[in-house]
Enzyme design. Structure first.
Site, PDB file in Angstrom:
ATOM      1  N   HIS A  75       0.761  -0.963   0.020  1.00  0.00           N
ATOM      2  CA  HIS A  75      -0.534   0.130  -0.173  1.00  0.00           C
ATOM      3  C   HIS A  75       0.459   0.837  -0.104  1.00  0.00           C
ATOM      4  O   HIS A  75       2.294   1.170   0.497  1.00  0.00           O
ATOM      5  CB  HIS A  75      -0.353   0.536   1.417  1.00  0.00           C
ATOM      6  CG  HIS A  75      -1.565  -1.219   1.282  1.00  0.00           C
ATOM      7  ND1 HIS A  75      -1.154  -1.808   2.388  1.00  0.00           N
ATOM      8  CD2 HIS A  75      -3.305  -1.289   1.466  1.00  0.00           C
ATOM      9  CE1 HIS A  75      -2.203  -2.982   2.082  1.00  0.00           C
ATOM     10  NE2 HIS A  75      -3.201  -2.149   2.024  1.00  0.00           N
ATOM     11  N   ASP A  78       2.407   1.678   3.346  1.00  0.00           N
ATOM     12  CA  ASP A  78       3.042   0.956   3.379  1.00  0.00           C
ATOM     13  C   ASP A  78       4.755   1.207   3.762  1.00  0.00           C
ATOM     14  O   ASP A  78       5.911   1.314   4.860  1.00  0.00           O
ATOM     15  CB  ASP A  78       2.894  -0.747   3.192  1.00  0.00           C
ATOM     16  CG  ASP A  78       1.649  -1.079   3.463  1.00  0.00           C
ATOM     17  OD1 ASP A  78       1.184  -0.476   4.376  1.00  0.00           O
ATOM     18  OD2 ASP A  78       1.587  -2.419   2.344  1.00  0.00           O
ATOM     19  N   MET A 109       2.248  -5.996  -7.455  1.00  0.00           N
ATOM     20  CA  MET A 109       1.586  -5.765  -7.835  1.00  0.00           C
ATOM     21  C   MET A 109       1.224  -4.203  -6.420  1.00  0.00           C
ATOM     22  O   MET A 109       2.051  -4.277  -5.535  1.00  0.00           O
ATOM     23  CB  MET A 109       0.368  -6.410  -6.395  1.00  0.00           C
ATOM     24  CG  MET A 109      -1.193  -6.638  -6.144  1.00  0.00           C
ATOM     25  SD  MET A 109      -1.564  -5.692  -4.420  1.00  0.00           S
ATOM     26  CE  MET A 109      -2.135  -6.643  -3.335  1.00  0.00           C
ATOM     27  N   GLU A 202     -10.936  -6.793  -5.271  1.00  0.00           N
ATOM     28  CA  GLU A 202     -11.082  -7.612  -3.848  1.00  0.00           C
ATOM     29  C   GLU A 202     -12.235  -7.492  -3.417  1.00  0.00           C
ATOM     30  O   GLU A 202     -12.380  -6.520  -2.523  1.00  0.00           O
ATOM     31  CB  GLU A 202      -9.460  -7.286  -3.116  1.00  0.00           C
ATOM     32  CG  GLU A 202      -9.619  -8.474  -1.329  1.00  0.00           C
ATOM     33  CD  GLU A 202      -8.622  -8.058  -1.067  1.00  0.00           C
ATOM     34  OE1 GLU A 202      -7.227  -7.828  -1.472  1.00  0.00           O
ATOM     35  OE2 GLU A 202      -8.304  -8.465   0.463  1.00  0.00           O
ATOM     36  N   LYS A 204     -15.133  -8.484  -0.177  1.00  0.00           N
ATOM     37  CA  LYS A 204     -14.938  -8.497   0.995  1.00  0.00           C
ATOM     38  C   LYS A 204     -16.384  -8.707   1.976  1.00  0.00           C
ATOM     39  O   LYS A 204     -17.475  -7.533   2.119  1.00  0.00           O
ATOM     40  CB  LYS A 204     -13.713  -8.115   2.350  1.00  0.00           C
ATOM     41  CG  LYS A 204     -13.382  -8.901   3.681  1.00  0.00           C
ATOM     42  CD  LYS A 204     -12.596  -8.201   4.037  1.00  0.00           C
ATOM     43  CE  LYS A 204     -12.229  -8.720   5.124  1.00  0.00           C
ATOM     44  NZ  LYS A 204     -10.928  -8.130   6.652  1.00  0.00           N
ATOM     45  N   GLU A 238      -9.815 -13.591  -1.808  1.00  0.00           N
ATOM     46  CA  GLU A 238      -8.979 -14.362  -0.861  1.00  0.00           C
ATOM     47  C   GLU A 238      -9.731 -15.183  -0.092  1.00  0.00           C
ATOM     48  O   GLU A 238     -10.820 -15.497   0.415  1.00  0.00           O
ATOM     49  CB  GLU A 238      -8.837 -12.512   0.030  1.00  0.00           C
ATOM     50  CG  GLU A 238      -8.653 -13.679   0.976  1.00  0.00           C
ATOM     51  CD  GLU A 238      -7.590 -12.122   2.363  1.00  0.00           C
ATOM     52  OE1 GLU A 238      -7.549 -11.298   1.691  1.00  0.00           O
ATOM     53  OE2 GLU A 238      -7.390 -11.838   3.397  1.00  0.00           O
ATOM     54  N   HIS A 241     -12.176 -14.287   3.452  1.00  0.00           N
ATOM     55  CA  HIS A 241     -13.088 -13.569   2.731  1.00  0.00           C
ATOM     56  C   HIS A 241     -14.170 -14.404   2.685  1.00  0.00           C
ATOM     57  O   HIS A 241     -15.360 -14.442   3.034  1.00  0.00           O
ATOM     58  CB  HIS A 241     -12.549 -12.277   2.445  1.00  0.00           C
ATOM     59  CG  HIS A 241     -11.671 -11.627   2.467  1.00  0.00           C
ATOM     60  ND1 HIS A 241     -11.812 -10.418   1.501  1.00  0.00           N
ATOM     61  CD2 HIS A 241     -10.998 -11.184   3.499  1.00  0.00           C
ATOM     62  CE1 HIS A 241     -10.481  -9.870   1.814  1.00  0.00           C
ATOM     63  NE2 HIS A 241     -10.050 -10.055   2.877  1.00  0.00           N
ATOM     64  N   ASP A 266      -5.532 -13.982  -2.865  1.00  0.00           N
ATOM     65  CA  ASP A 266      -5.227 -13.494  -1.787  1.00  0.00           C
ATOM     66  C   ASP A 266      -4.908 -15.114  -0.706  1.00  0.00           C
ATOM     67  O   ASP A 266      -6.222 -15.049  -0.822  1.00  0.00           O
ATOM     68  CB  ASP A 266      -5.260 -12.373  -1.289  1.00  0.00           C
ATOM     69  CG  ASP A 266      -4.763 -10.832  -1.432  1.00  0.00           C
ATOM     70  OD1 ASP A 266      -4.309 -10.671  -2.222  1.00  0.00           O
ATOM     71  OD2 ASP A 266      -5.456 -10.652  -0.930  1.00  0.00           O
ATOM     72  N   ASP A 276     -11.645 -11.661  11.209  1.00  0.00           N
ATOM     73  CA  ASP A 276     -10.208 -12.153  10.190  1.00  0.00           C
ATOM     74  C   ASP A 276      -9.142 -12.302  10.487  1.00  0.00           C
ATOM     75  O   ASP A 276      -8.439 -11.887  11.091  1.00  0.00           O
ATOM     76  CB  ASP A 276     -10.638 -10.678   9.898  1.00  0.00           C
ATOM     77  CG  ASP A 276      -9.692 -10.559   8.597  1.00  0.00           C
ATOM     78  OD1 ASP A 276      -9.140 -11.951   8.016  1.00  0.00           O
ATOM     79  OD2 ASP A 276      -9.221  -9.627   7.370  1.00  0.00           O
ATOM     80  N   ASP A 278      -6.821 -14.138   9.308  1.00  0.00           N
ATOM     81  CA  ASP A 278      -4.991 -14.264   8.051  1.00  0.00           C
ATOM     82  C   ASP A 278      -4.547 -15.067   9.217  1.00  0.00           C
ATOM     83  O   ASP A 278      -3.106 -15.156   8.770  1.00  0.00           O
ATOM     84  CB  ASP A 278      -4.608 -12.752   7.650  1.00  0.00           C
ATOM     85  CG  ASP A 278      -5.923 -11.903   6.990  1.00  0.00           C
ATOM     86  OD1 ASP A 278      -6.392 -11.883   6.423  1.00  0.00           O
ATOM     87  OD2 ASP A 278      -5.304 -10.112   7.561  1.00  0.00           O
ATOM     88  N   ASP A 308      -1.536 -13.265   1.685  1.00  0.00           N
ATOM     89  CA  ASP A 308      -2.564 -12.131   2.538  1.00  0.00           C
ATOM     90  C   ASP A 308      -2.397 -12.720   4.037  1.00  0.00           C
ATOM     91  O   ASP A 308      -3.670 -12.830   4.390  1.00  0.00           O
ATOM     92  CB  ASP A 308      -3.163 -10.989   1.938  1.00  0.00           C
ATOM     93  CG  ASP A 308      -4.023 -10.057   2.662  1.00  0.00           C
ATOM     94  OD1 ASP A 308      -2.929  -9.567   2.839  1.00  0.00           O
ATOM     95  OD2 ASP A 308      -4.895  -9.433   1.919  1.00  0.00           O
TER      96      ASP A 308
HETATM   97  C1  GCO Z   1      -7.964  -7.678   4.382  1.00  0.00           C
HETATM   98  C2  GCO Z   1      -7.623  -7.231   2.953  1.00  0.00           C
HETATM   99  C3  GCO Z   1      -6.694  -6.271   3.241  1.00  0.00           C
HETATM  100  C4  GCO Z   1      -5.569  -6.170   1.353  1.00  0.00           C
HETATM  101  C5  GCO Z   1      -5.489  -4.977   0.756  1.00  0.00           C
HETATM  102  C6  GCO Z   1      -4.794  -5.245  -0.251  1.00  0.00           C
HETATM  103  O1  GCO Z   1      -8.904  -8.112   4.887  1.00  0.00           O
HETATM  104  O2  GCO Z   1      -7.380  -6.312   5.201  1.00  0.00           O
HETATM  105  O3  GCO Z   1      -6.786  -8.590   3.052  1.00  0.00           O
HETATM  106  O4  GCO Z   1      -5.313  -6.642   3.605  1.00  0.00           O
HETATM  107  O5  GCO Z   1      -6.043  -6.897   0.937  1.00  0.00           O
HETATM  108  O6  GCO Z   1      -5.880  -3.947   1.627  1.00  0.00           O
HETATM  109  O7  GCO Z   1      -5.748  -4.658  -1.488  1.00  0.00           O
HETATM  110 MN    MN Z   2      -6.618  -8.851   1.205  1.00  0.00          MN
HETATM  111 MN    MN Z   3      -7.897 -10.066   3.693  1.00  0.00          MN
END
Ligand code: GCO
Ligand code: MN
Ligand code: MN
Length: 407
Positions: A75, A78, A109, A202, A204, A238, A241, A266, A276, A278, A308
């Site tokens: 991002h 970041d 990306m 993306e 979610k 993802e 998600h 992702d 969430d 991850d 991700d």
């Molecule tokens: C989340 C998302 C993010 C995006 C990222 C890239 O659940 O926070 O998955 O991690 O993937 O902002 O666009």
């Molecule tokens: Mn993501």
């Molecule tokens: Mn995510």
């Protein structure tokens, strides 16, 4: 408490040579990527402070190259703090590029942080405040410039704040229109600059908003075809998600592949019905991860395999690199399992039997008046059809045994 407590952590056992030299040795050509925000995640959560110290972007680049990754994604924020001056920006970008040049790591990306700034509390492209919508476009254009400068070919839009806690706030049709306007605008911006860049949406369902617009792969896919430049826009689905929403991720990815819209992916893991999480790829449901990897490999997906995800909050920095290697190794192990599945005589026998039932395997049913007549008048042995089994218990057990290393 004993008197022998010490601040120096005990030395860890050295990593066995087998793990760095075995059949799953990690190499850039596997196209594994991580976000600066993933391996750089310091272990903060809504209840607790960071458990790890921040890692600089050039340091992350060098470490990722060392462990065999292909690229690093980011991002805007970041890399460059929101309040950085022009000269600070230049210095940061120069140091980052130096690490990329030195290691050969790529930036395939990039994306915009449209969620941290309190200005985005009611959304970015879909905020009710037109000044916020302008700010979101401004930030996205600047961030697209940065991404392209670093070599990005895919630009992700994750609308984390594009949603509601109450539908009293906005008519959902208005949100869709504003979202469309923003993407149309940004597609034209990319064209006007002559950038070779495609967009990946993306989806979610929720978190951080109570409910997020374009909640699933299906919502996003349908939305793409309402845009002015649908060819420029695809998906970045993802695992976590869809899993949060209790959906089968592999089915959604299949639909995205079928539409030619799987621009990026992702990978991570997640228990359904939770926050969430991850988690490391394959950490929760290796069987689902297997069918996902099998689909990607069978389909010849040639995009990035982006993780991700982040290390458990319990980990120190060494745990972060264990996490990163783990994501990549699990992918390669599952890829090898998919090859074994495709070559397993017993499994293929069952699949072959299913395909050849009635002799009509693979036959297309394109319409013609004659074909319609033929099907209408066909005599089918419905008694036999109603009684037949599909052998999926056997097929699934063979799959499980293959995954568990018993065949
Ligand atoms: C989340 C998302 C993010 C995006 C990222 C890239 O659940 O926070 O998955 O991690 O993937 O902002 O666009
Ligand atoms: Mn993501
Ligand atoms: Mn995510």
């Amino acid at each position: 408490m004993t008197a022998t407590a010490t601040a120096t952590p005990p030395a860890r056992a050295p990593r066995p040579a087998a793990e760095t030299q075995d059949a799953y040795a990690l190499r850039p050509e596997h196209h594994f990527t991580f976000g600066l925000w993933t391996v750089g995640n310091p272990g903060r959560d809504p209840f607790g402070e960071p458990t790890r110290s921040a890692l600089s972007a050039p340091y992350i680049v060098r470490k990722l190259a060392e462990i065999g990754a292909y690229g690093v994604n980011l991002h805007d924020e970041d890399l460059i703090p929101r309040d950085a001056s022009a000269s600070e920006r230049d210095t940061i970008v120069r140091d980052f590029r130096a690490a990329l040049d030195e290691t050969g790591l790529k930036v395939p990306m990039a994306t915009t942080n449209l969620f941290t700034d309190p200005a985005f509390r009611d959304g970015a492209f879909t905020s009710n405040d037109p000044r916020v919508r302008s700010y979101a476009l401004q930030k996205a254009m600047r961030s697209i410039d940065l991404g392209v400068e670093l070599g990005a070919e895919t630009y992700v839009f994750w609308g984390g704040r594009e949603g509601t806690e109450t539908n009293a706030a906005r008519d959902p049709r208005t949100a869709v229109q504003w979202f469309r306007e923003a993407l149309n605008f940004l597609c034209e911006y990319v064209q006007s600059q002559g950038y070779d860049l495609k967009f990946a949406l993306e989806p979610k369902p929720n978190e951080p908003r109570g409910d997020i617009y374009l909640a699933t792969i299906g919502h996003a896919l349908a939305f793409i075809y309402t845009l002015d430049h649908p060819d420029m826009v695809g998906l970045n689905p993802e695992v976590a998600h869809d899993t949060m929403a209790g959906l089968d991720f592999t089915h959604g990815v299949g639909q995205a592949l079928d539409a030619g819209k799987l621009f990026h992916i992702d990978l991570n893991d997640q228990k359904p019905g939770r926050y969430d999480q991850d988690f490391r790829f394959g950490a929760v449901d290796p069987k689902s991860a297997f069918f996902l990897v099998k689909l990607l490999e069978d389909a010849g997906y040639d995009g990035m395999r982006h993780f991700d995800a982040h290390a458990y909050r319990t980990e120190d920095e060494e745990g972060v690199w264990d996490f990163a290697r783990g994501c990549m190794r699990t992918y390669l192990i599952l890829k090898e399992k998919a090859e074994r599945f495709n070559a397993d005589p017993e499994i293929q026998q069952i699949l072959g039997d299913l395909r050849s039932r009635g002799g009509g395997a693979g036959e297309r049913v394109a319409f013609s008046a004659q074909r319609a007549e033929q099907i209408k008048s066909q005599t089918l042995d419905l008694d036999a059809i109603r009684q037949q089994g599909y052998a999926y218990e056997r097929l699934d057990q063979l799959t499980v045994e293959l995954l568990l290393g018993a065949r």
